[in-house]
Design a protein around this motif. Structure first.
Motif, PDB file in Angstrom:
ATOM      1  N   LYS A  64      -2.810   5.517  -1.674  1.00 14.72           N
ATOM      2  CA  LYS A  64      -3.305   4.584  -2.699  1.00 14.72           C
ATOM      3  C   LYS A  64      -3.904   3.340  -2.051  1.00 14.72           C
ATOM      4  O   LYS A  64      -3.696   3.070  -0.866  1.00 14.72           O
ATOM      5  N   ASP A  65      -4.631   2.584  -2.844  1.00 13.28           N
ATOM      6  CA  ASP A  65      -5.204   1.339  -2.367  1.00 13.28           C
ATOM      7  C   ASP A  65      -4.136   0.249  -2.298  1.00 13.28           C
ATOM      8  O   ASP A  65      -3.100   0.319  -2.968  1.00 13.28           O
ATOM      9  N   ARG A  66      -4.425  -0.765  -1.514  1.00 13.09           N
ATOM     10  CA  ARG A  66      -3.526  -1.909  -1.442  1.00 13.09           C
ATOM     11  C   ARG A  66      -3.514  -2.615  -2.797  1.00 13.09           C
ATOM     12  O   ARG A  66      -4.565  -2.795  -3.416  1.00 13.09           O
ATOM     13  N   GLU A  67      -2.335  -3.029  -3.238  1.00 10.05           N
ATOM     14  CA  GLU A  67      -2.239  -3.690  -4.530  1.00 10.05           C
ATOM     15  C   GLU A  67      -1.411  -4.966  -4.417  1.00 10.05           C
ATOM     16  O   GLU A  67      -0.501  -5.082  -3.593  1.00 10.05           O
ATOM     17  N   SER A 115      -7.041  -9.057  -2.932  1.00  5.48           N
ATOM     18  CA  SER A 115      -6.814  -9.172  -1.493  1.00  5.48           C
ATOM     19  C   SER A 115      -7.874  -9.999  -0.781  1.00  5.48           C
ATOM     20  O   SER A 115      -7.605 -10.600   0.256  1.00  5.48           O
ATOM     21  N   SER A 116      -9.094 -10.048  -1.329  1.00  8.38           N
ATOM     22  CA  SER A 116     -10.152 -10.841  -0.695  1.00  8.38           C
ATOM     23  C   SER A 116      -9.881 -12.336  -0.756  1.00  8.38           C
ATOM     24  O   SER A 116     -10.551 -13.120  -0.076  1.00  8.38           O
ATOM     25  N   ARG A 130       0.859  -1.180   0.000  1.00  6.43           N
ATOM     26  CA  ARG A 130       0.000   0.000   0.000  1.00  6.43           C
ATOM     27  C   ARG A 130       0.894   1.229   0.000  1.00  6.43           C
ATOM     28  O   ARG A 130       1.586   1.495   0.985  1.00  6.43           O
TER      29      ARG A 130
END
Length: 119
Positions: free
Chosen positions: A42-45, A103-104, A38
């Motif tokens: 920004k979003d986690r990638e 990530s899910s 992260r």
């Protein structure tokens, strides 16, 4: 499963770092694992993941050819070797149990380790 990430730090662009993720609390060592990051604001990638059962690894396009994920079951550790680092690689890096690019698809996240790449 408990995860402990380490190895982050400050490095100049073009340099290298190796992150480690030690896992414990499970009698199994066959589960797949991955790294996400992260960056500030920004979003986690997704970064990379490894699945020893099927002998496969996946990498984000942004790190392909520069990063390498590996696993040492005897040491119960997953590594992320990062070479030719760029300022845009600056982020908190997290390891997790799972497989895939979303990530899910993961659980048992580690606490994160900060990587800062200076230009």
């Amino acid at each position: 499963v408990q995860l402990q990430a380490s190895g982050g730090g400050v490095v100049q662009a073009g340099g290298s770092l190796r992150l480690s993720c030690a896992f414990s609390g499970s009698t199994s060592s066959t589960f797949a694992m991955g790294w996400f990051r992260r960056a500030p604001g920004k979003d986690r990638e997704f970064v990379a993941c490894i699945n020893r059962l099927i002998g496969s690894t996946l990498y984000a396009d942004s790190v392909k050819g520069r990063f390498a994920i590996s696993r040492d079951n005897a040491k119960k550790t997953v590594y992320l070797q990062m070479n030719n680092l760029k300022p845009e690689d600056t982020a908190v890096y997290y390891c997790a149990v799972g497989w895939g690019t979303v990530s899910s698809q993961y659980n048992s996240w580690g606490q994160g380790t900060l990587v800062t790449v200076s230009s």
